[in-house]
Design an enzyme around this catalytic site. Structure first.
Site, PDB file in Angstrom:
ATOM      1  N   ARG A  18      -8.339  -1.670  56.887  1.00 28.79           N
ATOM      2  CA  ARG A  18      -8.942  -2.400  58.365  1.00 28.79           C
ATOM      3  C   ARG A  18      -8.357  -1.413  59.329  1.00 28.79           C
ATOM      4  O   ARG A  18      -7.049  -1.312  59.342  1.00 28.79           O
ATOM      5  CB  ARG A  18      -8.449  -3.922  58.305  1.00 28.79           C
ATOM      6  CG  ARG A  18      -7.125  -4.258  58.426  1.00 28.79           C
ATOM      7  CD  ARG A  18      -6.901  -5.485  58.840  1.00 28.79           C
ATOM      8  NE  ARG A  18      -5.513  -6.134  58.284  1.00 28.79           N
ATOM      9  CZ  ARG A  18      -4.297  -6.117  59.101  1.00 28.79           C
ATOM     10  NH1 ARG A  18      -4.377  -5.271  59.796  1.00 28.79           N
ATOM     11  NH2 ARG A  18      -3.263  -6.483  58.350  1.00 28.79           N
ATOM     12  N   HIS A  54      -4.948  -7.606  61.962  1.00 31.25           N
ATOM     13  CA  HIS A  54      -5.251  -8.745  60.918  1.00 31.25           C
ATOM     14  C   HIS A  54      -6.517  -9.654  61.350  1.00 31.25           C
ATOM     15  O   HIS A  54      -7.358  -9.808  60.883  1.00 31.25           O
ATOM     16  CB  HIS A  54      -4.321  -9.306  60.458  1.00 31.25           C
ATOM     17  CG  HIS A  54      -4.409 -10.626  59.483  1.00 31.25           C
ATOM     18  ND1 HIS A  54      -4.826 -10.553  58.417  1.00 31.25           N
ATOM     19  CD2 HIS A  54      -4.230 -11.943  59.894  1.00 31.25           C
ATOM     20  CE1 HIS A  54      -5.152 -11.642  57.658  1.00 31.25           C
ATOM     21  NE2 HIS A  54      -4.467 -12.693  58.780  1.00 31.25           N
ATOM     22  N   TYR A  96       4.043  -3.205  62.248  1.00 30.21           N
ATOM     23  CA  TYR A  96       4.135  -3.144  60.909  1.00 30.21           C
ATOM     24  C   TYR A  96       3.498  -1.731  60.456  1.00 30.21           C
ATOM     25  O   TYR A  96       3.701  -1.356  59.196  1.00 30.21           O
ATOM     26  CB  TYR A  96       3.939  -4.214  60.108  1.00 30.21           C
ATOM     27  CG  TYR A  96       2.448  -4.611  60.214  1.00 30.21           C
ATOM     28  CD1 TYR A  96       1.423  -4.206  59.670  1.00 30.21           C
ATOM     29  CD2 TYR A  96       2.322  -5.801  61.230  1.00 30.21           C
ATOM     30  CE1 TYR A  96       0.100  -4.777  59.703  1.00 30.21           C
ATOM     31  CE2 TYR A  96       0.966  -6.332  61.011  1.00 30.21           C
ATOM     32  CZ  TYR A  96      -0.282  -5.557  60.664  1.00 30.21           C
ATOM     33  OH  TYR A  96      -1.424  -6.192  60.821  1.00 30.21           O
TER      34      TYR A  96
HETATM   35  C1  LIG Z   1      -2.703 -20.298  51.567  1.00 27.17           C
HETATM   36  C2  LIG Z   1      -2.476 -19.508  52.643  1.00 27.17           C
HETATM   37  N1  LIG Z   1      -1.516 -19.058  53.088  1.00 27.17           N
HETATM   38  C3  LIG Z   1      -1.137 -18.385  54.295  1.00 27.17           C
HETATM   39  C4  LIG Z   1      -2.141 -18.119  54.970  1.00 27.17           C
HETATM   40  C5  LIG Z   1      -2.068 -17.101  56.349  1.00 27.17           C
HETATM   41  N2  LIG Z   1      -2.657 -15.932  56.141  1.00 27.17           N
HETATM   42  C6  LIG Z   1      -3.951 -15.769  56.605  1.00 27.17           C
HETATM   43  S1  LIG Z   1      -4.362 -14.177  56.302  1.00 27.17           S
HETATM   44  C7  LIG Z   1      -2.926 -13.712  55.272  1.00 27.17           C
HETATM   45  C8  LIG Z   1      -2.827 -12.559  54.611  1.00 27.17           C
HETATM   46  C9  LIG Z   1      -3.987 -12.154  53.729  1.00 27.17           C
HETATM   47  O1  LIG Z   1      -3.893 -10.992  53.303  1.00 27.17           O
HETATM   48  P1  LIG Z   1      -4.917 -10.286  52.090  1.00 27.17           P
HETATM   49  O2  LIG Z   1      -5.180 -11.347  51.031  1.00 27.17           O
HETATM   50  O3  LIG Z   1      -4.309  -9.207  51.818  1.00 27.17           O
HETATM   51  O4  LIG Z   1      -6.344 -10.405  52.847  1.00 27.17           O
HETATM   52  P2  LIG Z   1      -6.629  -9.511  54.202  1.00 27.17           P
HETATM   53  O5  LIG Z   1      -6.248 -10.236  55.339  1.00 27.17           O
HETATM   54  O6  LIG Z   1      -5.607  -8.199  54.300  1.00 27.17           O
HETATM   55  O7  LIG Z   1      -8.100  -9.235  54.009  1.00 27.17           O
HETATM   56  C10 LIG Z   1      -2.027 -14.973  55.514  1.00 27.17           C
HETATM   57  C11 LIG Z   1      -0.625 -14.793  54.963  1.00 27.17           C
HETATM   58  C12 LIG Z   1      -3.671 -18.582  54.799  1.00 27.17           C
HETATM   59  N3  LIG Z   1      -4.789 -18.337  55.369  1.00 27.17           N
HETATM   60  N4  LIG Z   1      -3.690 -19.146  53.441  1.00 27.17           N
END
Ligand SMILES: Cc1ncc(C[n+]2csc(CCOP(=O)(O)OP(=O)(O)O)c2C)c(N)n1
Lengths: 326, 325, 375
Positions: free
Chosen positions: C266, C270, C279
């Site tokens: 991306r 985020h 980071y």
């Molecule tokens: C169960 C849960 N824990 C924490 C979060 C907070 N959170 C939102 S996105 C994220 C990171 C997600 O990373 P990834 O799975 O790699 O997907 P990306 O955002 O990179 O597409 C976190 C920790 C959440 N939405 N749901």
């Protein structure tokens, strides 16, 4: 004394306690180098290193489950769950293990951990980011549930929580993170768990609340005084469970009327328990039914409608008038 | 009419529902060939085959999670969770998804599933096998919670739950799975969700409960009647959303009320009922409402469970407390 | 019981997997091919290209709206268009799509109007109400939960004798959750026609991929569930399409699910609430921009003489106008009545919600609208 926001007070408490007690460590998603998504853990990673400020993989059950093991082993973990809605994947670890480890082992193992969780609505957040889940933990025997409403209490309650020998769910009202500043002493102090604060003394009606809703209730109390000449006694529970029953009952005995305010859904909200306790201990002092001003029994709406859902000063005022005019 | 136990009535309802609606699917741990650890699904696998009666791997989150996808797709899953102590593992899917799928999608996707779980204590089971978790689900908007107290109701309520367009938690009081037999019609019939049963009419005090506690309460009010006390006994049947009219009418009449549950007391079913009474019929109340409940501790191991569980004596004491206030 | 084998040397998992995975690429950054082109017509290629451009422009508009306070928190997707469009292009109309929260391109391609996507991020529940003939589950914010729902839907299709397949998106972070394990395990056992599409964008908010799991690849996790797994260049829309299509074909033929690890990146934060400079380096971002998925497909189409710079320019102009209209329509939406909060909790409104709705209406009548000035 420095003027600090609630989140700065939390950050300061973490710094202090990690310096004082080397068993204390923080862990969670993005709490390390990033300093937490709200910056509650800012600077801790730099000061205490990656072993005591741990960026975990994305797994809440893993975070809480391993914190339980750490606590039993002798550390004092302070895991962070990034948002209220994401405590749910860890629910089993919390309910089946953290809450009852002491009980199950007759005190041989204990679980002195403090789970920090940004809590509640009002910041126009996404779905599952604005929940008020205190009932689940108040209903589960074995937890202490804490929710400060101001920077001073936030620091003192967090220090008391980390030092508490039992698992504490430490909710942080995210709407108040940066909403205002307060004088917060630099040094170490505790605000005792289980003690409510009488924010404002009054004689006509008791309003009981916690977290963000204390601010809302304060505004309502002012309006009630100014517009209707009603004298409100405002109680900030601070510790939601086990709650300070003496302060609650003494106040209701004095005023004879009561309004409970919370943002969680109404049914089996903590309001129901408070009303039950008042019914059991002070029914004859009541001059009107206790009124609940709460979130509704629906999912927390997306942010465009959250102001309909969250109690505001006028809704609290309406509740006050309802008890007074009964 | 056959005389059936509660578990046989559950089994009968499942057979009938699967026969009448081929969208109905049962899934869970050991529900297939083994017929469920309590035999609630006995015979289903032989009759309907392994596509509709599925033995799943051991993963409660996935059992409910998959059932949500199934329900949205258009079939009618009936997941079984083997014991209520393992319900916390489905909690995220129940709260974040099942309960609010209709709401989130403005009705485009719905979640008509019935989660069955043996519920409560009183059978000397191991740890984590005796929990009463209804409060968690009452507090979660969008869920219905049903707990039958007898075989006849169990069958009719389960049929209604399966036909209901919303997610329903159907908790089966395992203590009375085989404790009583009752005449149960062979055909399909429904007992509407949201309607309480007045088990006994009375004028002095209202006793409100559900599930196996109904039987404890019956014993208590029989003994109360020997003391000349006329108690009205309400079996809620649907714990949420509940039959507020029946409760209000009764308490308005008697002015006194005792609420009985096995679950811990704090922020529980009894808190809500008490509060509703307080809100709706405050002026009629002649004494504080009394709660006879489990304690705010974990469920003790079986040797001490009888201290924890409300029994007829504790309920009778509660009745006397409100009458002597 | 001992079995006879020639070399009595224990085979460890690390022996088997060490350096075994490289992302499968079909289309090189310069637009040349590494292998046989997938069976896609010029119109189909142009359609893919258009959605990717729509997504890029939509992203830009949404981020701007958020910065101006006209939209809520938003999760941008720029950089990840090919992983989404290539895979979703392999869906049939009746197949089901289970997004996480970043799959705007996949959702638009599968039939969700851009306006609805914007509504969702604008705090309007109607955005999750996809049209009747569109099978897209609502955004799943609790990480990894949707993985299991996708298994359930594919499983239901199988029980009903239909050959609908499901495609579920999640991130590298999502593979750490218990639901990932449970979902893949179920799908393996029940051989559901599910494609598990992990967009490995190398970060879960701030946490880098190598701190998320010690697995050398995410694709190799498939082995422990007895299912197919593959690592694909997620910025290569053709490879994404081809691998997903083959995975669906296997799934529909009863051969079970596939885990696809799409390596992508991306460009943006985020979400709009995130500051990625804390980071990661901007140099890293620049490196990935050299492998831009949209440029890559454009170069390929030009090399095939089915596209040219003039068409490219006209396309962007057209899409900008399209998105301007989406934004205009979004901003013209009327406020919705408070009933919307109470409706849909149950099919029929129970007494307690009727009471609460009446209470809120009375409140508004007496004290005014608490939402005024708050949108
Ligand atoms: C169960 C849960 N824990 C924490 C979060 C907070 N959170 C939102 S996105 C994220 C990171 C997600 O990373 P990834 O799975 O790699 O997907 P990306 O955002 O990179 O597409 C976190 C920790 C959440 N939405 N749901």
């Amino acid at each position: 004394m420095a003027h600090k926001t609630l989140i700065q007070a939390i950050n300061e408490a973490l710094h202090l306690e990690m310096k004082r007690d080397e068993r204390v460590m923080i862990m969670g998603e993005d709490v390390g180098a990033n300093g937490g998504v709200f910056r509650a853990t800012e600077g801790i990673y730099n000061e205490f290193g990656a072993d005591r400020a741990v960026d975990t993989p994305l797994a809440e059950a893993g975070i809480i489950g391993s914190a339980i093991g750490m606590a039993a082993y002798g550390l004092r973990p302070v895991p962070e769950i990034q948002f209220d809605g994401f405590m749910l994947p860890a629910f089993d670890q919390l309910v089946s293990h953290a809450a009852r480890l002491r009980w199950r082992t007759r005190g041989r193992f204990t679980c002195p951990m403090t789970v920090r969780v940004p809590y509640g609505g009002g910041i126009r957040a996404l779905e599952h980011h604005s929940e008020a889940p205190e009932t689940y933990y108040a209903h589960t025997p074995g937890f202490k549930v804490v929710l400060p409403s101001n920077p001073y209490d936030a620091k003192g309650l967090l220090l008391a929580s980390i030092r508490d020998p039992d698992p504490v769910i430490y909710f942080e009202p995210k709407r108040l993170y940066r909403a205002f500043r307060q004088d917060v002493p630099e040094e170490d102090y505790e605000v005792p768990i289980g003690k409510a604060a009488v924010v404002k003394e009054g004689t006509d009606v008791t309003v009981i609340s916690w977290g963000t809703m204390v601010r809302v209730s304060e505004e309502a109390a002012e309006k009630a005084q100014e517009e209707k000449g009603i004298s409100v006694e405002l109680i900030d529970l601070r510790t939601l469970w086990p709650l300070d029953i003496d302060t609650v009952i003494a106040s209701v005995q004095k005023t004879g009327r009561c309004v409970v305010v919370h943002e969680a859904p109404r049914t089996v909200g903590l309001g129901a328990e408070i009303i039950s306790l008042i019914n059991e201990k002070a029914l004859l002092h009541l001059e009107a039914p206790v009124v609940r001003v709460t979130g509704y029994d629906v999912a927390m709406p997306l942010f465009r409608m959250e102001n309909y859902y969250m109690p505001n000063a006028n809704r609290v005022l309406q509740g006050i008038l309802k008890t007074v005019q009964f | 009419m056959p005389h059936l136990t509660l578990i046989q009535a559950v089994n009968d309802a499942l057979h009938l529902a699967m026969k009448h609606d081929d969208r109905v699917v049962v899934l869970g741990e050991d529900v297939g060939e083994n017929g469920g650890v309590f035999r609630a699904t006995e015979g289903l696998h032989d009759t309907f085959g392994e596509d509709r009666v599925v033995d799943t791997p051991l993963a409660e989150g996935a059992i409910l999670g998959a059932a949500i996808g199934m329900a949205a797709y258009g079939i009618r899953p009936i997941p079984e969770i083997q014991f209520t102590g393992f319900m916390p593992m489905v909690f995220d899917h129940m709260v974040s998804h099942a309960s609010r799928l209709r709401w989130r999608t403005r009705g485009r996707f719905t979640c008509p599933l019935v989660l069955r779980a043996p519920y409560g204590s009183g059978i000397h089971a191991p740890e984590h096998h005796s929990e009463s978790h209804e409060a968690y689900y009452m507090h979660t908007p969008g869920l219905k919670v049903v707990v039958p107290s007898n075989p006849y109701d169990a069958k009719g309520l389960l049929i209604s739950a399966i036909k209901d367009p919303n997610p329903v938690l159907f908790f089966e009081p395992k203590r009375i799975y085989r404790a009583i037999r009752q005449e149960v019609p062979e055909e399909i019939y429904e007992i509407p969700l949201g309607k309480a049963a007045v088990v006994n009419e009375g004028t002095d005090v209202t006793v409100i409960t559900f599930g196996s506690m109904t039987h404890m309460a019956k014993e208590a009010i029989t003994r109360a009647s020997e003391q000349g006390i006329s108690a009205e006994l309400i079996d809620l049947r649907t714990v949420w959303p509940l039959d507020i009219d029946t409760i209000s009418t009764s308490v308005a009449k008697t002015g006194r009320c005792v609420i009985v549950q096995e679950a811990p007391r704090a922020a529980s079913f009894s808190s809500e009922i008490l509060t509703l009474i307080h809100e709706k019929v405050f002026d009629s109340l002649q004494a504080p409402v009394e709660r006879v409940a489990g304690f705010d501790t974990p469920m003790p191991y079986y040797r001490m469970e009888n201290y924890y569980l409300p029994n007829a004596n504790r309920i009778l004491a509660g009745i006397n407390n409100v009458l002597n206030f | 019981m001992a079995t006879k084998s020639k070399a009595n040397k224990p085979v460890t998992v690390k022996d088997v997997f060490k350096n075994k995975f490289t992302p499968y690429t079909l289309l090189n950054p310069d637009g040349t091919l590494n292998g046989p082109a997938p069976d896609l017509s010029p119109e189909q290629l142009q359609a893919m290209h258009r959605v990717m451009v729509e997504a890029r422009v939509f992203d830009e508009r949404a981020v701007n709206l958020q910065r101006q306070g006209r939209l809520g928190t938003f999760a941008p997707l720029s950089g990840q268009e090919a992983a989404q469009v290539g895979s979703a292009f392999a869906l049939r109309k009746t197949d089901w799509l289970f997004p996480s929260y970043r799959e705007h391109a996949a959702c638009a391609l599968h039939g969700q109007p851009w306006l609805d996507i914007l509504k969702y991020w604008g705090g309007n529940e109607d955005g999750s109400r996809v049209p009747d003939d569109v099978n897209i589950f609502p955004v799943a914010i609790p990480i990894a939960t949707q993985i299991i729902h996708a298994v359930g839907a594919a499983w239901a299709a199988k029980i009903q004798g239909k050959d609908d397949a499901t495609l579920v998106f999640f991130g590298d972070g999502g593979t750490s959750e218990g639901d990932f394990h449970e979902g893949l395990n179920f799908a393996g056992v029940f051989k559901t026609a599910t494609v598990f599409l992990c967009q490995n964008n190398f970060y879960a908010i701030s946490l880098p991929r190598e701190s998320q799991t010690s697995s050398e690849s995410i694709a190799q996790k498939a082995i422990s569930y007895g299912i197919e797994g593959i690592q694909v260049d997620g910025n290569d829309v053709l490879a994404m399409y081809q691998m997903t299509k083959e995975a669906f074909d296997r799934g529909r033929a009863g051969e079970g699910p596939t885990l696809i690890e799409a390596q992508t990146y991306r460009y943006g934060p985020h979400t709009t609430a995130d500051d990625p400079t804390r980071y990661r380096d901007s140099a890293e971002v620049d490196q990935w921009k050299e492998r831009d998925p949209i440029e890559r497909l454009k170069n390929y189409m030009i090399s095939q003489s089915i596209w040219d710079d003039g068409k490219e320019e006209a396309l962007w102009e057209d899409v900008r106008a399209q998105m301007a209209k989406v934004v205009e329509d979004y901003e013209a939406l009327p406020e919705r009545p408070v009933e919307e909060i109470f409706k849909y909790t149950f099919e029929e409104m129970p007494w307690h919600l009727e009471e609460q709705l009446a209470e809120l209406k009375d409140f508004i009548a007496e004290y005014g609208n608490p939402n005024e000035g708050h949108h």
